[in-house]
Motif scaffolding. Structure first.
Motif, PDB file in Angstrom:
ATOM      1  N   ASN A 333       0.837  -1.207   0.000  1.00  0.00           N
ATOM      2  CA  ASN A 333       0.000   0.000   0.000  1.00  0.00           C
ATOM      3  C   ASN A 333       0.868   1.252   0.000  1.00  0.00           C
ATOM      4  N   HIS A 334       2.142   1.099  -0.376  1.00  0.00           N
ATOM      5  CA  HIS A 334       3.088   2.212  -0.545  1.00  0.00           C
ATOM      6  C   HIS A 334       3.451   2.893   0.768  1.00  0.00           C
ATOM      7  N   LYS A 335       3.386   2.133   1.867  1.00  0.00           N
ATOM      8  CA  LYS A 335       3.823   2.648   3.165  1.00  0.00           C
ATOM      9  C   LYS A 335       5.234   2.159   3.510  1.00  0.00           C
ATOM     10  N   GLY A 336       5.810   1.336   2.627  1.00  0.00           N
ATOM     11  CA  GLY A 336       7.146   0.826   2.877  1.00  0.00           C
ATOM     12  C   GLY A 336       7.205  -0.037   4.123  1.00  0.00           C
ATOM     13  N   VAL A 337       8.292   0.093   4.870  1.00  0.00           N
ATOM     14  CA  VAL A 337       8.461  -0.612   6.143  1.00  0.00           C
ATOM     15  C   VAL A 337       8.323   0.425   7.245  1.00  0.00           C
ATOM     16  N   PRO A 338       7.166   0.495   7.924  1.00  0.00           N
ATOM     17  CA  PRO A 338       6.966   1.518   8.956  1.00  0.00           C
ATOM     18  C   PRO A 338       7.983   1.384  10.088  1.00  0.00           C
ATOM     19  N   CYS A 339       8.713   2.479  10.357  1.00  0.00           N
ATOM     20  CA  CYS A 339       9.727   2.463  11.417  1.00  0.00           C
ATOM     21  C   CYS A 339       9.530   3.571  12.443  1.00  0.00           C
TER      22      CYS A 339
END
Length: 426
Positions: A333-339
């Protein structure tokens, strides 16, 4: 979305989590994860270097607090910006001995980073009281249950209990402000609703890979994310995901289809079978039937696309520490890897509802941030960056309340409960 606004992070119910998907089986090959990476985002590496001394101190103190000094240990808070670790303890003399024991066991830690703060109650005492009213595992008679969650107060002064809204006034009147002498605050609670994807359809599967299988609700497909890859003493490979994803005995597959992230719900290649569930940790085992990293391997899919990193160590999370999570649906969903997820509560009991309608009490950790995750991330690995090659496992995604809150259960507890260890062979 349910009236409570709570989301479950595994794609499988019609309301909160998107359309339920009819079971279809279409084995189709998908893209491999790629090669183990040798670098990662510069900002994350800088943060990892900055907080490494703090995390080392927290891990050393927590180790003693869960062991010989459980009588005085109450909590830890890591101030990543201020550069300190606050140890909450009931007795200053015992606290000093705890710090000394931590230094003895881990001579490299910098004890100058430690601040000691008095707490009225030890974690052991508070947990004992919480266990009485909120035991872990399946809820046998939900009609009689009024407690939806519980947690020690951040300063060790008592406990907070989440109550069914319609019963809050009655509980307050009946119980008062103390339980067995311990101060208690009652607040409105919510049930974490649940039902149940990175992209790899060839062995070995790793953390962050898409999982598809029959849901706990008959006739439907669940989509979750692979979490912790581990092995037993004989080297047999298992993948751990969220317990609410699939029923025991279910076959688990990759996502079928040639285009990642389209959520078709179709079955790809076979991964393994669910053989064991620990609902109190919201965790289940997928057995590959293979050994020594041939089926599942302890890595996690990360950015850039097609790269992955070894997950070769494990630790608890403490208040104030930042973590990442590799839920597949967030990625696609184009949020990448949430950090940008900060641990807000390191000992949180909560109730979760599975797709089959059953209720289960879970013990884990709560984190908050601008974006933490979404449905379909369930089971994904929660981790921290050690350096450009390695990740530290902290747990698996369990539930959440909107995109700004997430709950995970802790890797150390999960591995211990199953008698397993990480298996970063490749």
């Amino acid at each position: 979305m349910p009236a409570s606004g709570t989301k479950f992070l595994a794609l499988a119910t019609a309301s909160a989590l998107g359309a339920l998907l009819a079971v279809t089986v279409t084995p189709t090959a998908e893209a491999n994860d790629g090669q183990r990476a040798t670098s990662t985002d510069a900002a994350l590496l800088a943060h990892a270097k900055k907080v490494a001394p703090l995390n080392a101190v927290a891990n050393a103190l927590g180790e003693q607090g869960r062991g010989a000094f459980a009588d005085t240990y109450s909590d830890l808070h890591v101030d990543e910006n201020g550069g300190s670790v606050t140890l909450l303890a009931t007795d200053n003399t015992r606290a000093a001995k705890l710090v000394a024991a931590a230094k003895h066991a881990h001579p490299a830690i910098n004890t100058a980073l430690i601040r000691v703060q008095h707490a009225a109650y030890s974690r052991k005492t508070l947990d004992r009281e919480i266990d009485k009213i909120f035991p872990l595992g399946a809820v046998k008679d939900a009609s009689k249950e009024v407690y939806y969650g519980a947690t020690p107060k951040a300063d060790g002064s008592g406990i907070t209990v989440e109550v069914k809204p319609s019963a809050l006034r009655r509980v307050k009147a009946a119980q008062g402000t103390r339980l067995d002498g311990i101060p208690v605050t009652y607040v409105h609670g919510k049930i974490k609703t649940a039902s149940s994807w990175r992209w790899n359809d060839s062995r070995p599967q790793i953390g962050g890979d898409v999982l598809v299988g029959n849901a706990r609700k008959s006739g439907y497909v669940a989509q979750c994310t692979g979490g912790i890859a581990a092995e037993n003493s004989h080297g047999r490979d298992y993948l751990i995901t969220a317990a609410h994803c699939f029923p025991n005995g279910a076959g688990v597959y990759g996502e079928g289809g040639s285009t990642p992230g389209h959520w078709t719900g179709s079955h790809g290649k076979y991964f393994g079978k669910v053989t064991s569930t620990k609902d109190g940790w919201d965790a289940q085992l997928i057995d590959s039937g293979l050994y020594n990293g041939k089926g599942f391997n302890s890595d996690e899919a990360d950015t850039p696309t097609g790269k992955w990193y070894a997950v070769n160590n494990v630790a608890y999370s403490y208040k104030g520490q930042r973590v990442c999570q590799d839920g597949a649906r967030s990625f696609y969903n184009h949020k990448g890897v949430p950090c940008d997820i900060t641990t807000s509560n390191d000992d949180y009991r909560y109730r979760i509802q599975w797709a089959d309608g059953s209720l289960h009490n879970v013990r884990g950790v709560q984190g908050k941030g601008s974006y933490c995750g979404t449905e379909g991330d369930s089971g994904g690995l929660v981790f921290v960056v050690n350096d450009s090659r390695r990740r530290q496992a902290r747990g698996i995604v369990s539930a959440g309340d909107g995109p700004g809150e997430i709950e995970w259960t802790e890797a150390t507890d999960i591995l211990h409960s199953f008698g397993l260890k990480l298996n970063p062979h490749q």
